[in-house]
Design a protein around this motif. Structure first.
Motif: not given
Length: 144
Positions: A41-48, A86-88, A107-110, A133-137
């Protein structure tokens, strides 16, 4: 105990296709097949688990109302599920500070196994379609 290494392995084995499930207001589940992969996740760096969603889709509307999702990957009889907040992040869902949305979507696509021959065209389509981009923690990772 399942973890994100299991997600990487099983997702890659089946072309990074997974089923994203989000709750509707009535409690029923809206599910769709998506391409997704493990990415920080580009905001908090947590793998998602990250994916790119089309603007105006039901999944985005539902995630804006209730940002919780589950995504399930499978290969053969193996499966792994990631559930969490989820972060949008996109043109209609800005993050804190300045966010380079085109670079983020690339980056998300790759990470989801995607490739592209012309990134300028990719960027234009993503912008025109208001892609997000959707990041599911990975608050919970379960598997068989």
């Amino acid at each position: 105990m399942a973890d994100l290494d299991d997600v990487r392995r099983i997702a890659a084995a089946d072309g990074h296709l997974g089923v994203l499930a989000v709750a509707r207001r009535d409690g029923s589940v809206q599910a769709s097949v998506v391409s997704a992969g493990v990415i920080d996740d580009p905001i908090d760096g947590v793998s998602s688990v990250g994916l790119v969603a089309g603007g105006g889709t039901a999944k985005l509307a539902l995630l804006r109302a209730n940002p919780v999702a589950t995504i399930v990957f499978k290969h053969g009889i193996e499966w792994v599920a990631v559930a969490g907040r989820a972060r949008l992040l996109g043109p209609d869902d800005p993050g804190p500070g300045e966010l380079d949305v085109p670079t983020l979507l690339r980056a998300v696509f790759v990470a989801a196994g995607g490739t592209h021959e012309d990134w300028d065209v990719f960027d234009r389509v993503m912008s025109d379609e208001r892609r997000c981009a959707v990041f599911v923690r990975a608050d919970a990772v379960t598997s068989n």
